[in-house]
Design an enzyme around this catalytic site. Structure first.
Site, PDB file in Angstrom:
ATOM      1  N   SER D  23       0.833  -1.210   0.000  1.00 43.56           N
ATOM      2  CA  SER D  23       0.000   0.000   0.000  1.00 43.56           C
ATOM      3  C   SER D  23       0.864   1.255   0.000  1.00 43.56           C
ATOM      4  CB  SER D  23      -0.914  -0.009   1.229  1.00 43.56           C
ATOM      5  OG  SER D  23      -1.822  -1.089   1.142  1.00 43.56           O
ATOM      6  N   LYS D 142       0.183 -11.206   5.510  1.00 43.97           N
ATOM      7  CA  LYS D 142       0.422  -9.907   6.130  1.00 43.97           C
ATOM      8  C   LYS D 142      -0.927  -9.380   6.573  1.00 43.97           C
ATOM      9  CE  LYS D 142       1.680  -5.093   5.506  1.00 43.97           C
ATOM     10  NZ  LYS D 142       2.086  -3.969   4.658  1.00 43.97           N
ATOM     11  N   SER D 144      -2.806  -6.394   8.423  1.00 46.87           N
ATOM     12  CA  SER D 144      -2.659  -5.022   8.907  1.00 46.87           C
ATOM     13  C   SER D 144      -3.828  -4.555   9.749  1.00 46.87           C
ATOM     14  CB  SER D 144      -2.497  -4.072   7.708  1.00 46.87           C
ATOM     15  OG  SER D 144      -1.359  -4.411   6.958  1.00 46.87           O
ATOM     16  N   GLY D 168       1.136  -6.507  10.102  1.00 47.88           N
ATOM     17  CA  GLY D 168       1.142  -5.583   8.984  1.00 47.88           C
ATOM     18  C   GLY D 168       1.402  -4.148   9.368  1.00 47.88           C
TER      19      GLY D 168
END
Lengths: 273, 273, 273, 273
Positions: D23, D142, D144, D168
Site C-alpha cells: 500500500s 500480512k 494489517s 502488517g
C-alpha cells in the site's frame, strides 16, 4: 446456592476479585433494586480480601452518580462505569470527560472507566482516557475493544499516573500484558478462571512458549462465550464446568441445539472439556 | 407553564398527536418515576382528540412490558417501543420478533415499532418488521433510518396488514409519502410543525413543486436539530420559536457559541428565522 | 451479437442513453485496452441520439485524466468518474475537490461525479459535491448511496448551477424524482428498462398511485440484482429477459442453484416473470 | 539515487527483505508498466540475500495472475497479494478462497496473503485464511488489521502448516510476536527500521521491559505515518531521516504546515528526532 458456593470456593485462590453487573452480568436487564440486591448478596459471599467491582454506569450523569453511591453503600470496592452511548452523536471527548469527572468527583469509591464498543458502538476516545487518567479518583480502564496498539499507547501516555489498563477480554490478554496492561476483566473467567491465572503466572515467569500455547487454546472458547454466542453461551458453558449458569433474560434467547454443539466444540477442540 | 401552553395552542390544529419520551424526549436520562410523571402531565394538557404516544422501550422484555402497562395507565393511546440494543450481537430477527411479540401480547394499548439506528446502532431487520406487522396489536413502525427504499418495501410487503409506516425524521418525509408512508414522527415538529403539516397538505393536493420546495428548506434545519447538534440544538431552536427548550441533562452538553451561530444559520438561510 | 442487437432494439425508445463501464460493467476487471474496446463497440452500436457515458475513474488523478481523454476519443459523450477510494483515509473533501477539478479541467467531455459507497466504502461528501457543482465542466452526480435526504439537499444547494442529480439505483428512483432528481442510472434497467421509463411517465403525469405501485414492484428485483446477488444476479436475470448476460469474471462467482431460485422468486413474486 | 543508496546501505543489515508496491508504495497510482519498472530497479539495487516481495494484487483474478507472473520475471521472490475489494458484497470466503487458489496455482513464486481493511474496507475472513494456509504455494499472511486475537487464532489454527503470520503494522508488532507472529511488514520501517529490528532482538533475548518501552515509543510515530497522515506523512518523515521521500501522487495531497508540525511532534516527543 450450593453450586454458587462451589464456584466461590474454586476461584478465589487465584483471582484478585470480581465484577458484579458488568456486561455479562446482564445489568441492563435488571431493575435498580435488583442491581443493588445482587451486589449485597455477592458482597456477603465474597471474602473481604477480594476486590469487588460494581458496574454502575447509566445513561445520565446524575443516574450514574446515584447508582455509584448506592453500590458503594452496598459494599463495592470500586465502580466500573461504562460509557453512556444512546445519544452517541453527542458523546464527544468533551462530553465524556465531563461525565466521568462529575462521577469521579461524587463517587465515594474509585472509578474504573469501561469501554466496550461491541455493546455500545462507542469507543471511549484515547485522548479522553488520557485526560481522565489524571483524576485522582479514576484508577483504571477496562478496555474490551481488542485494539492492543491503543492499549499500549494508553499505558505509555499514562505512565506517570496512578492508572491501570486492564484487558477487557481473554482473547488478547497475553498481548495486553506484553504492552503493559496489569490484568484483565474477562467473561471467560467465569468458566476458565484458573487457566487465565496460570497464563499470567507463566508470563511473569518468562515461560513464553507455554503462555502462548495457553493463550492460543483460550481464544476460541473466549470468542464462543462473547461475540459468538454471548451471555447465553457463557451460561451454558457454566453448566458444563459445574457452576450454575441458568437462563438469560429476554430478549436474549437460549442457544439452539446446534449452537450448543458448536459451543461445546470450541471447548473440546481446545482440550477444555 | 405559560410558554408550554403557548406551544400546545400553536400546534394541535394540524398535528395528529404527540410523542412523549421518544429519543428527543431524553427518555434514557429520566428515572422510571419521571417518565410516568411527564406522561401524566402531558396527558392532562393535550386534548383528548390528539393521539398521545409514549416511548416505553427498555432493554429487557419484562421491563418494556411493565413500562408499557404503566404508560397505558397514565393515559397513553399507544406505545412507541424502541429496539433493545445493548447486547446487539444477540438481537437477531428471531430475538426481536420474540421481544416485540411478548410486548404486544401483554400491552393494553397498540404498539408502534421504533427503529432508530443513529441512536441504537441497530436496525430492526426488514424481515422482522414484516413478520411483526401481522400481529393485531402492532400497528405501525417509526423508521428513523432514512432508507426510503426500505420504507417502500415495508409498505409493499405489509399492504394487506393494518400497519402504518411512519417516517422518523423530517428530512425524508416527502419522499416517504411518495412510497406510501402515511405520516411522520419528527423532532423538527417541535419548532416547525406547521410547515410540516403544510408540506403534507401540498402533497395531498398534488402541488408537487411547492411541496418539494418546502421539503428542501426543511432539510438543513432538520439535520441541525438531529444528527448535527442533537437535542441541545433542538432545545436552543425552541427558544427562538417562542417555546421553552431549557437545558439538556448531562452528559449532553449545551451548544457552544459557535455552534449556536451555525444552528441559527441553518434556520435563517432557509427563511425560517 | 444477435442477442445484443435485440437488447439495443428493445430499449432505446425510452432510455435517454447508456453507461459503459459503470460498476455493473465490471470495469475494475477489464484491462485498459478492453475498456476502450468495449466503449468503441458500443459507440458503433448505439444510435447517435442516445447519450453514451463512459466510466473513466481510476485511483490516480493522472490515470483518470488519461482514461477520460481516451474514452472521449472513443466516442463517449460524458465521463462518469467514480471516487478514488483505496487510500480512503486521505480522501478528504479537499483531496476529492482537487481530484475532480483537475479531471474536469483536462476532460474534453463533461464530467459526471459518481458516489457509490456500497463499492467504495466512501461517500463523496455533500459539501464537496456542492463545491464541484459550480465547475462548468461538471454537470451532474450519480449517487448510489440511497440517502434521499442528501439527494434533496444536493438539489437544493445546486439549484443555481447547471447540475443534474441522478439516482444511482432503481430502488429509490421515484423518491429521488420527488426531491428533484432529474433521472437515474440504474443497473436494473438492463432487464426492466421499460417499467423504469413507465414509472417516470406516470410520475410526470401526476398518476402517483400507479407510479408508487410500480416502484414497489421494482424494489425486490432491484435489490436482487444489486446488493443481494450483484452482477452475477443481473447477468442471470438478463438471460431470462432475452438478453445475453454471460458469466462474470473471477473473483465474482456464478450463482448457486439456490441463489438462482431466490433471484427468480424476487422477479416472479412481483409479476415480472 | 545517491540518497536511495544511502537508504539501502543503512537498513539491509537488520531487515530480512523489502516490499515493493505494497500500500505504501502507492501501487494503485502506478501504471502496469511503472509497477514493473520500479520492481526491476529495486531488484538490481537490493542484495540477493534480501527477500524482495512484490505487491501484485489486482481486482480481477486474471489480472492478478498476470501481474504476479510479470513480477516474478522481474525478480520478485514472493508475491504480496491484497484482497480484491471493489465488489465487496461478492467477496465471500468462497470467492476469496477461489481467487487466491487460482493465483497460487498459477504463480511461479510463493504467495503471501494481504489483508488491509483500512484501505480495502474488507478483512480476509479468518476461516478463508485458515483454508488457504494449506495450499503449498501460499506461505503467509500480512495482516494489517491490528486485531491481535485474530493473529493468535491464525497462528494456532495453522500451526501444522508451513505458513507465516506477519504483523502488517508496527503499532502491534511486539504483541504480534507474543502470540506467534514471526515478523512484520511495516511502513514505519522506511524511517525507523533499526529500532524495529532492535525490538525483535530484545524480545527474542527475553528483555521484555526494554522491548515494551521501545514498542511504546514507536506507536505514535507509526500512527502518524499510517492512519493519521498516511503516505504523505511517511514521505515527509523520510526527508528528516536522510532518505528521499518526495511527493505523493494526486489525489493524495502533501501535508499542510500544521500537519507537518504535528507529525514532527509525534517523532520528537518519543525521542526519535
Amino acid at each position: 446456592p450450593g453450586r454458587q458456593d462451589a464456584w466461590l470456593q474454586s476461584v478465589p485462590l487465584c483471582l484478585a476479585g470480581f465484577v458484579v453487573q458488568g456486561s455479562t452480568g446482564e445489568a441492563p436487564y435488571l431493575t435498580q433494586q435488583e442491581r443493588l440486591e445482587v451486589m449485597s448478596y455477592v458482597r456477603q459471599a465474597v471474602p473481604k480480601d477480594k476486590l469487588l467491582l460494581a458496574g454502575s454506569g447509566c445513561e445520565s450523569t446524575q443516574g450514574t452518580i446515584e447508582m455509584t453511591e448506592r453500590m458503594a453503600e452496598a459494599g463495592a470496592d470500586a465502580a466500573l462505569v461504562v460509557t453512556p452511548c444512546y445519544f452517541r452523536g453527542g458523546m464527544t471527548s468533551t462530553a465524556l470527560i465531563h461525565h466521568y469527572t462529575q462521577v469521579a468527583e461524587a463517587s465515594p469509591i474509585p472509578v474504573v472507566l469501561y469501554s466496550v464498543p461491541a455493546n455500545t458502538s462507542l469507543e471511549l476516545p484515547t485522548e479522553a482516557a488520557i485526560v481522565l487518567a489524571q483524576h485522582p479518583n479514576i484508577v483504571g480502564l477496562k478496555d474490551s475493544g481488542g485494539d492492543v496498539t491503543r492499549l499500549g499507547l494508553l499505558v505509555h501516555k499514562t505512565q506517570n499516573e496512578d492508572f491501570q489498563v486492564l484487558a477487557g477480554s481473554a482473547g488478547f490478554l497475553l498481548a495486553a500484558y506484553t504492552v503493559g496492561a496489569v490484568g484483565g476483566i474477562c467473561a471467560l473467567a467465569n468458566v476458565l478462571g484458573a487457566p487465565l491465572c496460570q497464563m499470567e503466572r507463566l508470563w511473569r515467569a518468562g515461560r513464553w512458549d507455554e503462555a502462548r500455547e495457553l493463550q492460543h487454546r483460550l481464544i476460541e472458547p473466549n470468542m464462543a462465550v462473547t461475540r459468538r454466542f454471548g451471555i447465553s453461551g457463557l451460561k451454558q458453558a457454566m453448566e458444563w464446568f459445574g457452576y450454575s449458569g441458568g437462563p438469560c433474560r429476554a430478549p436474549l434467547l437460549p442457544l439452539t441445539e446446534a449452537q450448543v454443539s458448536e459451543l461445546r466444540q470450541d471447548f473440546t477442540s481446545n482440550g477444555w472439556l
